[in-house]
Design a protein around this motif. Structure first.
Motif, short mmCIF file in Angstrom:
data_model
loop_
_atom_site.label_atom_id
_atom_site.label_comp_id
_atom_site.label_asym_id
_atom_site.label_seq_id
_atom_site.Cartn_x
_atom_site.Cartn_y
_atom_site.Cartn_z
N GLY A 183 -14.80 -11.15 29.16
CA GLY A 183 -14.59 -12.55 29.47
C GLY A 183 -14.82 -12.91 30.92
N HIS A 184 -15.35 -11.98 31.72
CA HIS A 184 -15.51 -12.20 33.17
C HIS A 184 -16.89 -11.74 33.62
CE1 HIS A 184 -15.05 -12.15 37.43
NE2 HIS A 184 -14.85 -10.86 37.52
N GLY A 185 -17.66 -12.67 34.17
CA GLY A 185 -19.03 -12.35 34.58
C GLY A 185 -19.12 -11.26 35.63
N GLY A 186 -18.11 -11.16 36.49
CA GLY A 186 -18.14 -10.15 37.54
C GLY A 186 -18.05 -8.73 37.03
N ASN A 187 -17.71 -8.55 35.74
CA ASN A 187 -17.64 -7.21 35.16
C ASN A 187 -18.96 -6.73 34.57
OD1 ASN A 187 -14.85 -6.95 35.64
ND2 ASN A 187 -14.32 -7.85 33.67
N ILE A 188 -19.90 -7.64 34.36
CA ILE A 188 -21.05 -7.33 33.52
C ILE A 188 -21.88 -6.18 34.06
CG2 ILE A 188 -23.24 -8.21 32.62
CD1 ILE A 188 -21.87 -10.95 32.35
N ALA A 189 -22.25 -6.24 35.33
CA ALA A 189 -23.12 -5.19 35.89
C ALA A 189 -22.44 -3.83 35.82
CB ALA A 189 -23.51 -5.54 37.33
N LEU A 190 -21.17 -3.77 36.15
CA LEU A 190 -20.45 -2.51 36.12
C LEU A 190 -20.34 -1.97 34.69
CD1 LEU A 190 -17.41 -1.40 38.14
CD2 LEU A 190 -17.25 -1.29 35.65
N LEU A 191 -20.03 -2.83 33.75
CA LEU A 191 -19.89 -2.38 32.37
C LEU A 191 -21.23 -1.93 31.79
CD1 LEU A 191 -17.31 -4.97 30.99
CD2 LEU A 191 -16.90 -2.57 31.56
N GLN A 192 -22.31 -2.54 32.22
CA GLN A 192 -23.63 -2.08 31.78
C GLN A 192 -23.90 -0.66 32.25
OE1 GLN A 192 -25.96 -5.34 33.33
NE2 GLN A 192 -26.17 -6.30 31.32
N THR B 58 -5.50 -13.75 43.11
CA THR B 58 -6.50 -12.84 42.54
C THR B 58 -5.99 -11.41 42.65
OG1 THR B 58 -8.32 -14.32 43.14
CG2 THR B 58 -8.87 -12.00 42.73
N VAL B 59 -6.07 -10.67 41.55
CA VAL B 59 -5.69 -9.25 41.53
C VAL B 59 -6.92 -8.48 41.08
CG1 VAL B 59 -4.11 -7.51 40.63
CG2 VAL B 59 -3.31 -9.87 40.94
N TRP B 60 -7.49 -7.67 41.97
CA TRP B 60 -8.77 -7.05 41.65
C TRP B 60 -8.78 -5.55 41.95
CZ3 TRP B 60 -11.88 -5.21 45.80
CH2 TRP B 60 -11.47 -5.59 47.08
N LEU B 61 -9.62 -4.86 41.20
CA LEU B 61 -9.84 -3.44 41.40
C LEU B 61 -11.19 -3.23 42.09
CD1 LEU B 61 -8.84 -2.02 37.88
CD2 LEU B 61 -7.36 -2.46 39.85
N THR B 62 -11.30 -2.18 42.87
CA THR B 62 -12.60 -1.82 43.43
C THR B 62 -13.51 -1.36 42.30
OG1 THR B 62 -11.93 0.47 43.82
CG2 THR B 62 -11.58 -1.12 45.62
N TRP B 63 -14.81 -1.41 42.55
CA TRP B 63 -15.77 -1.03 41.50
C TRP B 63 -15.55 0.40 41.04
CZ3 TRP B 63 -18.99 3.11 41.85
CH2 TRP B 63 -19.20 3.65 43.13
N ASP B 64 -15.23 1.31 41.98
CA ASP B 64 -15.07 2.71 41.58
C ASP B 64 -13.77 2.94 40.81
OD1 ASP B 64 -13.96 2.06 44.06
OD2 ASP B 64 -14.07 4.10 44.82
N THR B 65 -12.72 2.17 41.14
CA THR B 65 -11.48 2.28 40.37
C THR B 65 -11.68 1.80 38.94
OG1 THR B 65 -10.10 2.01 42.34
CG2 THR B 65 -9.08 1.54 40.22
N LEU B 66 -12.35 0.67 38.79
CA LEU B 66 -12.60 0.16 37.44
C LEU B 66 -13.53 1.07 36.67
CD1 LEU B 66 -12.21 -1.93 35.26
CD2 LEU B 66 -14.05 -3.28 36.29
N MET B 67 -14.58 1.58 37.33
CA MET B 67 -15.49 2.48 36.64
C MET B 67 -14.76 3.72 36.14
SD MET B 67 -18.49 3.13 35.48
CE MET B 67 -19.65 2.04 36.30
N GLN B 68 -13.93 4.31 36.99
CA GLN B 68 -13.19 5.50 36.57
C GLN B 68 -12.21 5.16 35.45
OE1 GLN B 68 -13.97 8.68 37.70
NE2 GLN B 68 -12.82 9.07 35.83
N THR B 69 -11.64 3.94 35.50
CA THR B 69 -10.72 3.53 34.45
C THR B 69 -11.41 3.45 33.10
OG1 THR B 69 -9.33 2.29 36.00
CG2 THR B 69 -9.19 1.67 33.68
N VAL B 70 -12.57 2.80 33.04
CA VAL B 70 -13.24 2.67 31.74
C VAL B 70 -13.82 4.01 31.28
CG1 VAL B 70 -13.69 0.22 32.02
CG2 VAL B 70 -15.43 1.86 32.75
N VAL B 71 -14.19 4.88 32.23
CA VAL B 71 -14.64 6.22 31.85
C VAL B 71 -13.48 7.00 31.24
CG1 VAL B 71 -15.41 8.46 32.76
CG2 VAL B 71 -16.60 6.36 33.42
N ASP B 72 -12.31 6.91 31.86
CA ASP B 72 -11.14 7.60 31.31
C ASP B 72 -10.77 7.06 29.93
OD1 ASP B 72 -10.98 9.19 33.54
OD2 ASP B 72 -9.31 8.09 34.46
#
Length: 260
Positions: free
Chosen positions: A119-128, A87-101
């Motif tokens: 394609g990944h359920g674990g992204n849904i809340a953050l992407l919302q 598993t290769v994962w980003l922290t929520w704040d890293t991913l949030m800053q990535t999609v904001v950028d």
């Protein structure tokens, strides 16, 4: 312009600027690289987001929609599988800053609509949460859609009792269709937490009470679902369904405005 040109990054900067308008839709697939049990590849969610997302964009473009594909995100929020090697994962704040950028960069183009194809359920809340952040900060029209994987109900596929959320019947069938060479059905099994099925309030999806969980909370295999009845034929059915639904959704997105 040929259909293969829907990959925005294959254009030069000036050509992309000339091709895009305020009505253009940019689609960003979001997958994951994470443990999917002994029978599926680590790339399962990435493959679904990338390959189905591409088919959706190509089909929508063939139907005349002004839609373009961005390169997919492979590494996302997969900390529920942090315990599993591979598993290769980003922290929520890293991913949030990535999609904001990424959203900030999209806003610098003529296009004003960004769609996450997830394609990944674990992204849904953050992407919302990101949808509103990108709307507020950059004025983009922002949307989240996905592959539409559902649990087997006993009529179509095994009865997963609402728990076919990770590595179960539909995900396994989908990868059997997309990349059968990466699936080992000799390792497929039923991994359904039946002891939770009769709970009235506490549910994975759609229940009034949510709960925090890790994928190995339900057993050491880290799968939640029943992969035993998966077939490539069913994978083709749900692939076609996902593409048709995606094209229809993009048509609605193209017409959507916050005010009449």
């Amino acid at each position: 312009m040929s259909i293969t040109s829907r990959d925005l990054v294959n254009l030069s900067g000036p050509a992309a600027t000339a091709a895009l308008t305020e009505d253009s839709i940019l689609v960003l697939p979001t997958g994951a690289i994470e443990h999917h049990g002994p029978h599926l590849p680590l790339s399962t969610d990435f493959l679904m987001a990338d390959m189905i997302g591409r088919a959706v964009v190509e089909s929508a473009a063939s139907a005349g929609q002004d839609v373009w594909l961005l390169p997919p995100l492979a590494y996302t929020k997969s900390d529920e599988h942090h315990w599993a090697p591979g598993t290769v994962w980003l922290t929520w704040d890293t991913l949030m800053q990535t999609v904001v950028d990424i959203g900030r960069s999209v806003a610098a183009t003529p296009a004003k609509t960004l769609v996450f194809y997830n394609g990944h359920g674990g992204n849904i809340a953050l992407l919302q949460v990101a949808l509103r952040e990108l709307r507020r900060r950059f004025g983009l029209r922002t949307f989240l859609m996905g592959t539409g994987i559902i649990a087997g109900d006993g009529d179509v596929g095994p009865d997963e009792r609402g728990f076919g959320i990770h590595g179960g019947h539909e995900e396994t069938s989908m990868i059997l269709h997309l990349r059968p060479d990466l699936v080992d059905m000799t390792q497929a099994d039923r991994w359904v937490p039946d002891h939770m099925a009769d709970l009235k309030h506490i549910k994975f999806n759609g229940g009034p009470v949510s709960f925090g969980w890790l994928s190995n909370d339900f057993g050491p295999v880290g799968v939640i679902g029943d992969a035993t009845g998966a077939t490539a034929e069913h994978g083709r059915v749900i692939f076609d369904r996902a593409v048709a639904n995606g094209v229809s959704a993009l048509d609605e997105i193209a017409r959507f405005r916050h005010r009449p």
